[in-house]
Design a protein around this motif. Structure first.
Motif, mmCIF file in Angstrom:
data_model
loop_
_atom_site.group_PDB
_atom_site.id
_atom_site.type_symbol
_atom_site.label_atom_id
_atom_site.label_comp_id
_atom_site.label_asym_id
_atom_site.label_seq_id
_atom_site.Cartn_x
_atom_site.Cartn_y
_atom_site.Cartn_z
ATOM 1 N N LYS A 95 91.161 -36.698 23.853
ATOM 2 C CA LYS A 95 91.386 -35.259 23.762
ATOM 3 C C LYS A 95 92.824 -34.978 23.359
ATOM 4 C CE LYS A 95 91.340 -30.996 26.456
ATOM 5 N NZ LYS A 95 91.360 -30.428 27.795
ATOM 6 N N VAL A 98 86.849 -32.507 22.563
ATOM 7 C CA VAL A 98 86.845 -33.938 22.865
ATOM 8 C C VAL A 98 85.973 -34.641 21.834
ATOM 9 C CG1 VAL A 98 85.763 -35.623 24.410
ATOM 10 C CG2 VAL A 98 87.398 -33.993 25.303
ATOM 11 N N ASP A 131 79.087 -39.163 30.460
ATOM 12 C CA ASP A 131 80.451 -38.879 30.002
ATOM 13 C C ASP A 131 80.547 -37.491 29.385
ATOM 14 O OD1 ASP A 131 81.405 -41.361 30.773
ATOM 15 O OD2 ASP A 131 80.991 -42.290 28.834
ATOM 16 N N TRP A 157 82.871 -34.405 30.823
ATOM 17 C CA TRP A 157 83.875 -33.665 30.059
ATOM 18 C C TRP A 157 83.595 -32.167 30.108
ATOM 19 C CZ3 TRP A 157 88.443 -35.141 28.671
ATOM 20 C CH2 TRP A 157 88.702 -36.473 28.358
ATOM 21 N N GLU A 186 85.969 -31.485 33.407
ATOM 22 C CA GLU A 186 87.179 -31.208 32.652
ATOM 23 C C GLU A 186 87.172 -29.828 32.002
ATOM 24 O OE1 GLU A 186 89.716 -33.145 32.832
ATOM 25 O OE2 GLU A 186 88.659 -34.704 33.956
ATOM 26 N N VAL A 197 82.242 -31.135 22.965
ATOM 27 C CA VAL A 197 82.263 -32.584 23.135
ATOM 28 C C VAL A 197 81.456 -33.190 21.995
ATOM 29 C CG1 VAL A 197 81.916 -34.493 24.734
ATOM 30 C CG2 VAL A 197 82.297 -32.181 25.638
#
Length: 277
Positions: free
Chosen positions: A8, A15, A24, A28, A32, A37
């Motif tokens: 990132k 991302v 994952d 994100w 996050e 993404v």
């Protein structure tokens, strides 16, 4: 900052990573707070970056022109939307599901999609229809039916609430399925958390026969497509777009990493322009 093969930029709320797992990608998006993404090892990454940047700067474009924002992000417009559209249907009654699914299958056959791709898109369309006609009219937290919606037995009619819309678009290498409801009630973080729970625990452990749903249908949508776009204008509109490759085996498509793009506009301000570093 990096995790799960992703990187990132400090200046970008996007991302990117290669072969990121669903866990994952969802981490994100949820932990996050990243709104875009992207999987980099895919043929459509250039267009996907352009779509993400367009949504960041002008989420209203996505709400107005969802198909061309995804398939032709350099020039979304009424003409571009019209040119890429192969099917556009409006509905406000649950009994329209059979008609919508049959029209979806026929339009995909007409443009030469493979049988497995057609089957998966029809299944996703079934879930999108259900979300728009059954789930969207219900207030997310208290399960109170919204004004203008009538329920008689298993039949739901939106009546004065408005109409939902199902559209299918194509480019040289992708198919996009867009579904819009007139409520803008989707809580995207909660929606993604349900998918995350199913990813982590498995469908059998997340079965829920009560109200609220288990997220299995939403998990199926993400699992079947390459990219999932979710946009909400609060109390006005929710638009979901699922993107599929035109020519790819079902096995390869299901094994590929998934991308997620999402935003919510609250009070005229987009929550999709994430400024976290």
């Amino acid at each position: 900052m990096s995790a799960g093969g992703a990187a990132k930029s400090l200046q970008s709320p996007i991302v990117e990573g290669a072969d990121m797992s669903p866990e994952d990608v969802l981490t994100w998006a949820l932990t996050e707070g990243v709104h875009h993404v992207c999987q980099t090892n895919r043929f459509e990454i250039v267009d996907e970056r352009a779509s993400a940047n367009l949504i960041l700067t002008s989420p209203e474009q996505y709400l107005k022109f969802p198909l061309s924002t995804v398939l032709n992000p350099n020039s979304p417009s009424p003409k571009s939307e019209f040119d890429c559209t192969v099917l556009n249907l409006e509905f406000n009654d649950s009994i329209a599901k059979t008609e919508v699914l049959e029209a979806t299958r026929q339009s995909l056959q007409d443009i030469g999609c493979t049988a497995s791709t057609i089957d998966d898109i029809v299944q996703v369309t079934d879930e999108l229809f259900t979300n728009a006609i059954y789930n969207a009219p219900v207030a997310f937290l208290d399960e109170v039916t919204r004004p203008g919606v009538e329920r008689v037995g298993n039949r739901v009619t939106l009546e004065r609430a408005g109409r939902a819309q199902l559209s299918i678009g194509q480019s040289a290498d992708r198919i996009a399925v867009a579904c819009t409801d007139p409520f803008g009630a989707l809580n995207i973080p909660r929606y993604l958390k349900k998918i995350q729970k199913t990813v982590l625990c498995g469908p059998a452990q997340t079965m829920n026969f009560g109200t609220g749903g288990a997220g299995i249908g939403s998990f199926m949508i993400l699992n079947a497509c390459l990219s999932l776009y979710l946009g909400v204008s609060s109390q006005s509109q929710t638009t979901s777009v699922c993107v599929f490759p035109r020519k790819m085996s079902q096995r390869k498509r299901l094994e590929m990493g998934k991308s997620i793009h999402w935003f919510q506009i609250e009070g005229g301000k987009s929550n999709g322009t994430n400024d976290r570093s």
